[in-house]
Design an enzyme around this catalytic site. Structure first.
Site, PDB file in Angstrom:
ATOM      1  N   HIS A 227     -14.882  -1.831   2.353  1.00 22.76           N
ATOM      2  CA  HIS A 227     -14.639  -2.706   1.204  1.00 22.76           C
ATOM      3  C   HIS A 227     -13.207  -2.518   0.717  1.00 22.76           C
ATOM      4  O   HIS A 227     -12.517  -1.604   1.162  1.00 22.76           O
ATOM      5  CB  HIS A 227     -15.606  -2.368   0.066  1.00 22.76           C
ATOM      6  CG  HIS A 227     -15.344  -1.003  -0.514  1.00 22.76           C
ATOM      7  ND1 HIS A 227     -15.880   0.143   0.023  1.00 22.76           N
ATOM      8  CD2 HIS A 227     -14.561  -0.608  -1.563  1.00 22.76           C
ATOM      9  CE1 HIS A 227     -15.454   1.194  -0.669  1.00 22.76           C
ATOM     10  NE2 HIS A 227     -14.643   0.769  -1.629  1.00 22.76           N
TER      11      HIS A 227
ATOM     12  N   HIS B 274      -6.231  -1.973  -0.243  1.00 22.36           N
ATOM     13  CA  HIS B 274      -6.411  -1.369   1.074  1.00 22.36           C
ATOM     14  C   HIS B 274      -7.898  -1.234   1.387  1.00 22.36           C
ATOM     15  O   HIS B 274      -8.742  -1.337   0.499  1.00 22.36           O
ATOM     16  CB  HIS B 274      -5.748   0.012   1.133  1.00 22.36           C
ATOM     17  CG  HIS B 274      -6.417   1.007   0.240  1.00 22.36           C
ATOM     18  ND1 HIS B 274      -6.110   1.118  -1.110  1.00 22.36           N
ATOM     19  CD2 HIS B 274      -7.409   1.899   0.472  1.00 22.36           C
ATOM     20  CE1 HIS B 274      -6.869   2.044  -1.646  1.00 22.36           C
ATOM     21  NE2 HIS B 274      -7.676   2.541  -0.713  1.00 22.36           N
TER      22      HIS B 274
END
Length: 181
Positions: free
Chosen positions: A36, A119
């Site tokens: 995620h 990220h």
């Protein structure tokens, strides 16, 4: 409870990300189901706060966002504890992240001041990397540091409860919002 709000990876990015991970011999890979992009880390919150965030998330109106993953890095200076692939700070992604932070604050959660560095975490490392692990990470970065994955539309934001365990984190979805174009 420990919680966070995340942009779930679109299916089109799961296989390329796991293929990238497969080339890394060091660390504990983030399991496919845990991949995620964190939009807001809530930390320890009460059940009431989680309920308020879940309600607010259900009212979220936002378009799907383009997600471009590129550039593998090991942040943390001399004692890194993770390896990630960055996400292009597309204006739509930044707008969504700001919107999520606002709704979380309006739900009564105080957020730490953190710079948003989009990220996806690929792997985590224990304290103190061995020389062998350092070499493996260096070789991986030499081969994959400039990795660039094809763009995909991310269309789901989820509130997760996070349980830290010896064998890795367990993330339980509490609420989900679909992003529509």
């Amino acid at each position: 409870m420990r919680a966070f709000v995340a942009l779930d990876l679109p299916e089109a990015l799961i296989r390329p990300v796991t293929a990238l991970q497969a080339g890394l011999a060091a660390g504990r890979h983030t399991p496919e189901e845990n991949l995620h992009l964190t939009l807001a880390f809530l930390g320890d919150i009460s059940q009431g706060q989680a309920g308020a965030v879940a309600e607010a998330l259900m009212e979220l109106k936002a378009p799907a966002v383009p997600l471009r993953l590129a550039g593998v890095d090991v942040p943390g200076g001399k004692s890194p504890n993770l390896l990630w692939i960055g996400a292009d700070p597309d204006p739509a992604l930044i707008h969504l992240q700001t919107k999520i932070e606002t709704l979380v604050r309006q739900a009564g959660v105080t957020l730490e001041r953190r710079r948003f560095r989009p990220h996806v975490t690929l792997a985590r490392f224990g304290n103190g990397l061995t020389t062998r692990e350092q070499r493996e990470i260096g070789a991986f970065l030499a081969l994959n540091g400039a990795a660039r994955l094809d763009e995909a539309k991310a269309d789901t934001v989820t509130l997760y409860e996070s349980h830290l365990r010896e064998d890795g984190a367990l993330y339980l979805p509490l609420a989900e919002a679909e992003l529509t174009d």
